[in-house]
Design an enzyme around this catalytic site. Structure first.
Site, PDB file in Angstrom:
ATOM      1  CD  GLU A 167     -13.899  -0.204  37.153  1.00  7.45           C
ATOM      2  OE1 GLU A 167     -14.468  -1.257  36.659  1.00  7.45           O
ATOM      3  OE2 GLU A 167     -12.962  -0.695  37.876  1.00  7.45           O
ATOM      4  CD  GLU A 358     -13.315   0.214  42.345  1.00  9.75           C
ATOM      5  OE1 GLU A 358     -13.091  -0.910  41.953  1.00  9.75           O
ATOM      6  OE2 GLU A 358     -14.139   0.997  41.982  1.00  9.75           O
TER       7      GLU A 358
END
Ligand code: FCB
Length: 453
Positions: A167, A358
Site C-alpha cells: 500500500e 488482504e
C-alpha cells in the site's frame, strides 16, 4: 441445504499478517528501531498508548502459529519481513540473527506445504533511514534494493511470491500528509518525492529479483509483485463538484500508482494538481522505465469504499462522508462490491494474475461464557465479499488467490489492540490463541474449495 460454489481447482487460499503487527521482540536479537517503534512510543500517537513491543509475540510463538495455519489447511501465508531486523541501521552488515528467524519460519512453512508469500516493506522503515530523510530521500530506494537483493539471495529458492511494497498510497498520504501513521510527518511538499522514491524502490527491487533464479511450485508459479489498495469511490451527490472530487481521489490515490507501474508515466492531472500546490514529482532519466518493468502478479487489498464530496479542505479539496450503511468496528462501510470493482479497475490496467492480498473485518468479538467466539458477523462479511470474488472469476477476471486479513488479532496501527481482525483470537496478556468460529468456517471452506451458504 448448503450449496457450495466452487472456486477454480488451483485457487490459492491464504491468510496474511505483517511483521510489526504480530512479531513483538522489538529489540531482541539485534533488531534495530523502526519508524513504528518510534511512532508508537510517542505519547498520543496510538490508542491507549499501545505499542508493537510484544504484539502477538509471534517472534517466539511462530511454531504454534505455523501449526495453526496447517490446521486451517492454508495453501499460502503472506507475512512481511522486518527491514530493521535484517539491517538494524538500514544498511551495512546484515544481522544474521534476523535472517535466521525468517529462515526458521520459511523452512517450517515449506515443511507444512504452505507457500511463503513475503512482503518486503509493510511500513516498518529502519528509523536510521528516517533520520536521513526516509522516503523523501532518493537514497532510501537504493538501500531498499540492497535489502531486497539480500533476501532474494537467502530465500529466493523457497519464497514463492514476493511483494515489494504494501500500500504505497497509505505510506504516502497517511504517513506523510495526514500524519496518523508513521512517520507521521505532514510535509505536503515532500509528497511527490515520497511517492516517486517508493515506486523507484519497487522497480529497483524487481530488477534485483530478475538477477536471481527462483524455483517452481505446484499451486503458485514464482514471481514478484506489489500490493495496492485501490480506493473504490462513489460521489456523495449528483453535484458535479462531488464527481470532480471523486475523480481527483481516483487520480491521486489510484492512477498515481497504476499509471507509472503499468504505463510508464504519471497521470498529467495529478502532476498538475500537485504542482499548483508546490509539490513536484521529479523522475530522473530512466526512472520510469525501472518502475514500469514487468512484474508477475498484482496484489490488492480490499476492505470498503469511500463516499466522496467536494470540500474547502486546502490540501486535497475533498471530504470523506461517514458511511450510512452497516459498518465494521473500524467504522468502514461493509460494501462487498468493492472487491469486484477493485478487480475490475486492476483488470483494466493489466492481465496479470491478480490476488486479493488482504480482505477481512474487525468486529467487537465477545467470548461466550465458555470462551468461544461466535463471530457470525465476520463470517457474513467474508461470505459476501467472496461472492464478489466468484462473480469476478465468472466474468473472466484472472483472480488466482485470496488472503484473509488476518490470521491473528494483532496491533492495528494507530488503533492499537482494540480492533480485532483475526480469525484466531489472541488474548494479549497471555498470548493464548483460540480459533474463532470464522477460523473453523475458513478451514471448511478451504477443504471444499468453495463458499458454504
Ligand atoms: C491494511 C494494512 C494492514 C491492516 C489492514 C486492516 O491497510 O495493510 O496492515 O492494518 O489494513
Amino acid at each position: 441445504m448448503n450449496t457450495c460454489e466452487t472456486f477454480p481447482a488451483d485457487f490459492c487460499w491464504g491468510a496474511a499478517t505483517a511483521a510489526y503487527q504480530i512479531e513483538g521482540a522489538w529489540n531482541s536479537d539485534g533488531r534495530g528501531e523502526s519508524i513504528w517503534d518510534r511512532f508508537s512510543h510517542t505519547p498520543g500517537k496510538v490508542a491507549n498508548g499501545d505499542t508493537g513491543d510484544i504484539a502477538c509475540d509471534h517472534y517466539h510463538r511462530w511454531p504454534e502459529d505455523v501449526a495453526l495455519m496447517a490446521q486451517l489447511g492454508l495453501h499460502a501465508y503472506r507475512f512481511s519481513i522486518s527491514w530493521p531486523r535484517i539491517f538494524p541501521s538500514g544498511g551495512g552488515q546484515p544481522n544474521h540473527r534476523g535472517l535466521d528467524f525468517y529462515r526458521r519460519l520459511i523452512d517450517a512453512l515449506c515443511e507444512h506445504k504452505i507457500a511463503p508469500v513475503a512482503t518486503l516493506y509493510h511500513w516498518d522503515l529502519p528509523q536510521a533511514l528516517q533520520e536521513r530523510g526516509g522516503w523523501a530521500n532518493r537514497d532510501t530506494a537504493y538501500r531498499f534494493a540492497e535489502y531486497a537483493d539480500l533476501l532474494f539471495q537467502h530465500f529466493g529458492a523457497q519464497v514463492t511470491h514476493w511483494h515489494t511494497l504494501n500500500e504505497p498510497a497509505i505510506v504516502s498520504y497517511i504517513g506523510h500528509l495526514h500524519g496518523s501513521k508513521a512517520p507521521g510527518t505532514r510535509r505536503f511538499w515532500q509528497l511527490g518525492h515520497v511517492i516517486h522514491h517508493l515506486l523507484l524502490a519497487h522497480g529497483l527491487a524487481v530488477q534485483a529479483y530478475r538477477s536471481h533464479r527462483s524455483h517452481r511450485s505446484s499451486r503458485l508459479s514464482p514471481g514478484i509483485g506489489i500490493v495496492l489498495n485501490l480506493r473504490i469511490g462513489h460521489p456523495d451527490s449528483a453535484d458535479p463538484r462531488d464527481k470532480q472530487a471523486l475523480d481527483r481521489i481516483d487520480t491521486l490515490w489510484n492512477r498515481m500508482f497504476l499509471d507509472p507501474l503499468f504505463r510508464g508515466y504519471y497521470p498529467e492531472e495529478a502532476l498538475r494538481f500537485l504542482r499548483q500546490r508546490g509539490v513536484c514529482v521529479r523522475p530522473s532519466p530512466g526512472d520510469l522505465e525501472i518502475i514500469a518493468a514487468p512484474i508477475d502478479l498484482l496484489g490488492l487489498n480490499v476492505y470498503t469504499r469511500s463516499i466522496v464530496a467536494a470540500a474547502r479542505d486546502p490540501l486535497l479539496g475533498v471530504r470523506f462522508i461517514p458511511p450510512r450503511a452497516p459498518k465494521t468496528a473500524m467504522g468502514w462501510e461493509i460494501y462487498p462490491p468493492a472487491l469486484y470493482e477493485t478487480l475490475q479497475l486492476a483488470a483494466a490496467y493489466t492481465d496479470l494474475p491478480l490476488y486479493i492480498a488482504e480482505n477481512g473485518a474487525a468486529f467487537n468479538d465477545t467470548p461466550t461464557a465458555t470462551g468461544a467466539i461466535d463471530d457470525h458477523d465476520r463470517i457474513a462479511f467474508l461470505q459476501a465479499y467472496l461472492a464478489e470474488a466468484q462473480r469476478a472469476i465468472d466474468d473472466g477476471i484472472r483472480l488466482k488467490g485470496y488472503f484473509l486479513w488476518s490470521l491473528l488479532d494483532n496491533f492495528e496501527w494507530e488503533e492499537g489492540y482494540q480492533r480485532r481482525f483475526g480469525i484466531v483470537h489472541v488474548d494479549f496478556p497471555s498470548g493464548t490463541r483460540t480459533l474463532k468460529r470464522s477460523a473453523h468456517w475458513y478451514r471448511d471452506l478451504i477443504a471444499r474449495n468453495g463458499v458454504l451458504r
